[in-house]
Design a protein around this motif. Structure first.
Motif, PDB file in Angstrom:
ATOM      1  N   UNK A 143      51.561  42.104  41.386  1.00 16.37           N
ATOM      2  CA  UNK A 143      53.012  41.912  41.283  1.00 16.37           C
ATOM      3  C   UNK A 143      53.652  42.859  40.272  1.00 16.37           C
ATOM      4  N   UNK A 144      52.929  43.831  39.818  1.00 21.16           N
ATOM      5  CA  UNK A 144      53.490  44.803  38.878  1.00 21.16           C
ATOM      6  C   UNK A 144      52.570  45.989  38.737  1.00 21.16           C
ATOM      7  N   UNK A 145      52.959  46.932  37.917  1.00 21.95           N
ATOM      8  CA  UNK A 145      52.136  48.108  37.689  1.00 21.95           C
ATOM      9  C   UNK A 145      50.974  47.807  36.767  1.00 21.95           C
ATOM     10  N   UNK A 146      49.886  48.536  36.939  1.00 19.42           N
ATOM     11  CA  UNK A 146      48.700  48.337  36.104  1.00 19.42           C
ATOM     12  C   UNK A 146      48.909  48.982  34.742  1.00 19.42           C
ATOM     13  N   UNK A 147      48.527  48.251  33.679  1.00 24.49           N
ATOM     14  CA  UNK A 147      48.663  48.736  32.312  1.00 24.49           C
ATOM     15  C   UNK A 147      47.363  48.505  31.560  1.00 24.49           C
ATOM     16  N   UNK A 148      47.054  49.328  30.551  1.00 22.28           N
ATOM     17  CA  UNK A 148      45.836  49.126  29.753  1.00 22.28           C
ATOM     18  C   UNK A 148      45.860  47.765  29.069  1.00 22.28           C
ATOM     19  N   UNK A 149      44.690  47.137  28.961  1.00 24.10           N
ATOM     20  CA  UNK A 149      44.613  45.839  28.291  1.00 24.10           C
ATOM     21  C   UNK A 149      44.735  46.041  26.782  1.00 24.10           C
ATOM     22  N   UNK A 174      16.704  39.538  30.148  1.00 27.38           N
ATOM     23  CA  UNK A 174      16.902  40.985  30.178  1.00 27.38           C
ATOM     24  C   UNK A 174      18.380  41.289  29.920  1.00 27.38           C
ATOM     25  N   UNK A 175      18.628  42.513  29.472  1.00 28.81           N
ATOM     26  CA  UNK A 175      19.998  42.985  29.303  1.00 28.81           C
ATOM     27  C   UNK A 175      20.155  44.317  30.027  1.00 28.81           C
ATOM     28  N   UNK A 176      21.345  44.539  30.525  1.00 29.24           N
ATOM     29  CA  UNK A 176      21.678  45.805  31.166  1.00 29.24           C
ATOM     30  C   UNK A 176      22.996  46.318  30.614  1.00 29.24           C
ATOM     31  N   UNK A 177      23.256  47.600  30.791  1.00 29.68           N
ATOM     32  CA  UNK A 177      24.480  48.220  30.273  1.00 29.68           C
ATOM     33  C   UNK A 177      25.199  48.962  31.381  1.00 29.68           C
ATOM     34  N   UNK A 178      26.530  48.939  31.300  1.00 31.10           N
ATOM     35  CA  UNK A 178      27.353  49.732  32.207  1.00 31.10           C
ATOM     36  C   UNK A 178      28.341  50.533  31.366  1.00 31.10           C
ATOM     37  N   UNK A 179      28.901  51.585  31.974  1.00 29.10           N
ATOM     38  CA  UNK A 179      29.926  52.386  31.323  1.00 29.10           C
ATOM     39  C   UNK A 179      31.049  52.644  32.306  1.00 29.10           C
ATOM     40  N   UNK A 180      32.287  52.580  31.811  1.00 28.13           N
ATOM     41  CA  UNK A 180      33.453  52.893  32.633  1.00 28.13           C
ATOM     42  C   UNK A 180      34.661  53.065  31.728  1.00 28.13           C
ATOM     43  N   UNK A 181      35.754  53.662  32.208  1.00 31.38           N
ATOM     44  CA  UNK A 181      36.973  53.751  31.401  1.00 31.38           C
ATOM     45  C   UNK A 181      37.512  52.343  31.126  1.00 31.38           C
ATOM     46  N   UNK A 182      38.382  52.195  30.129  1.00 29.48           N
ATOM     47  CA  UNK A 182      39.001  50.893  29.893  1.00 29.48           C
ATOM     48  C   UNK A 182      39.773  50.418  31.126  1.00 29.48           C
ATOM     49  N   UNK A 183      39.788  49.099  31.306  1.00 31.67           N
ATOM     50  CA  UNK A 183      40.489  48.525  32.455  1.00 31.67           C
ATOM     51  C   UNK A 183      42.004  48.694  32.313  1.00 31.67           C
ATOM     52  N   UNK A 184      42.655  48.903  33.451  1.00 26.93           N
ATOM     53  CA  UNK A 184      44.106  48.795  33.563  1.00 26.93           C
ATOM     54  C   UNK A 184      44.387  47.689  34.568  1.00 26.93           C
ATOM     55  N   UNK A 185      45.162  46.680  34.157  1.00 24.62           N
ATOM     56  CA  UNK A 185      45.362  45.478  34.946  1.00 24.62           C
ATOM     57  C   UNK A 185      46.841  45.228  35.210  1.00 24.62           C
ATOM     58  N   UNK A 210      44.300  29.243  37.591  1.00 25.01           N
ATOM     59  CA  UNK A 210      43.530  30.312  36.938  1.00 25.01           C
ATOM     60  C   UNK A 210      44.428  31.374  36.319  1.00 25.01           C
ATOM     61  N   UNK A 211      43.841  32.129  35.418  1.00 23.55           N
ATOM     62  CA  UNK A 211      44.456  33.336  34.863  1.00 23.55           C
ATOM     63  C   UNK A 211      44.091  34.473  35.821  1.00 23.55           C
ATOM     64  N   UNK A 212      45.088  35.073  36.478  1.00 26.48           N
ATOM     65  CA  UNK A 212      44.837  36.014  37.573  1.00 26.48           C
ATOM     66  C   UNK A 212      45.313  37.411  37.202  1.00 26.48           C
ATOM     67  N   UNK A 213      44.447  38.387  37.441  1.00 26.13           N
ATOM     68  CA  UNK A 213      44.783  39.787  37.239  1.00 26.13           C
ATOM     69  C   UNK A 213      44.215  40.615  38.395  1.00 26.13           C
ATOM     70  N   UNK A 214      44.801  41.808  38.573  1.00 27.64           N
ATOM     71  CA  UNK A 214      44.377  42.746  39.619  1.00 27.64           C
ATOM     72  C   UNK A 214      44.190  44.123  39.002  1.00 27.64           C
ATOM     73  N   UNK A 215      43.172  44.848  39.488  1.00 28.15           N
ATOM     74  CA  UNK A 215      42.998  46.248  39.111  1.00 28.15           C
ATOM     75  C   UNK A 215      42.808  47.093  40.354  1.00 28.15           C
ATOM     76  N   UNK A 216      43.447  48.266  40.425  1.00 28.63           N
ATOM     77  CA  UNK A 216      43.210  49.152  41.565  1.00 28.63           C
ATOM     78  C   UNK A 216      41.798  49.712  41.581  1.00 28.63           C
TER      79      UNK A 216
END
Length: 228
Positions: A143-149, A174-185, A210-216
């Motif tokens: 319902x709006x534009x995505x912005x950095x959290x 066990x533990x695993x790791x991921x990498x990605x840019x910061x979310x924009x929601x 619920x607390x609802x968010x969307x990311x492209x």
């Protein structure tokens, strides 16, 4: 982190319900504690398309939808995600994830369809032999534009997670790791027709909205898991 897999996550739904920390604590393996925000633990339903999932050096990747139920924890190496289930519509992808990452992946029949108004309908029916049945049918719409959290915000607590924990069949953590840019929601609406993910994992459906968010979407890389 040495990259094992690369992929892209698109059209991401984040739907989170606050719950009592003791409700989550009773379900966690030894070595993990509940992570909270303003005194609340959270159970999250996260659905998205996984695209171009490729092992390092592979020229062609897999693409399929995924739907997971998760919570947030703290372990000896820091905060992370703990998954109760990850349902996916791809036999090879499920087998790969179970073998490489020891994650609780299950086969499911899924459909993700776009509408002219920008909404997405996400439908999932678990088909994995021997697993508890689980269904999900919902439509979500940004319902709006995505912005950095914002740092320290609830959105950052729920999404800015670069580590996950998983337990093997023999009880090893066990533990695993991921990498990605910061979310924009962006803000989003959610209409749920059916959701039995909570019941399939031994929870009652949380009360309230619920607390609802969307990311492209964004690009993600993952490394090998390591024993804690």
């Amino acid at each position: 982190m040495r990259t094992l897999l690369s992929m892209r996550w698109t059209d991401v739904l984040f739907a989170h319900w606050p719950v009592a920390p003791e409700l989550v604590a009773a379900t966690l393996p030894d070595g993990l504690d509940v992570d909270t925000h303003d005194g609340d633990a959270y159970l999250g339903v996260v659905g998205f398309r996984m695209e171009s999932i490729r092992p390092r050096g592979a020229p062609v990747g897999l693409s399929f939808p995924e739907l997971n139920l998760r919570t947030y924890v703290r372990g000896s190496t820091g905060g992370g995600v703990y998954f109760y289930n990850l349902d996916a519509d791809d036999r090879i992808g499920v087998s790969l994830a179970r073998g490489l990452f020891r994650l609780p992946y299950y086969r499911a029949a899924m459909q993700v369809g776009d509408r002219d108004d920008g909404a997405l309908r996400f439908r999932s029916r678990r088909t994995h032999r021997g697993a508890s049945p689980a269904r999900f049918d919902a439509t979500y719409h940004p319902t709006g534009g995505a912005e950095p959290v914002g740092p320290g915000s609830l959105d950052a607590f729920l999404t800015e997670r670069y580590r996950f924990y998983t337990e093997s069949d023999d009880g090893r953590l066990y533990r695993g790791a991921i990498e990605h840019p910061p979310w924009e929601l962006s803000d989003a609406t959610l209409t749920v027709r059916e959701n039995t993910l909570f019941e399939a994992n031994g929870f009652e459906h949380p009360e309230g909205d619920p607390h609802v968010r969307y990311s492209p979407g964004l690009d993600v890389t993952a490394g090998r898991i390591r024993r804690v």
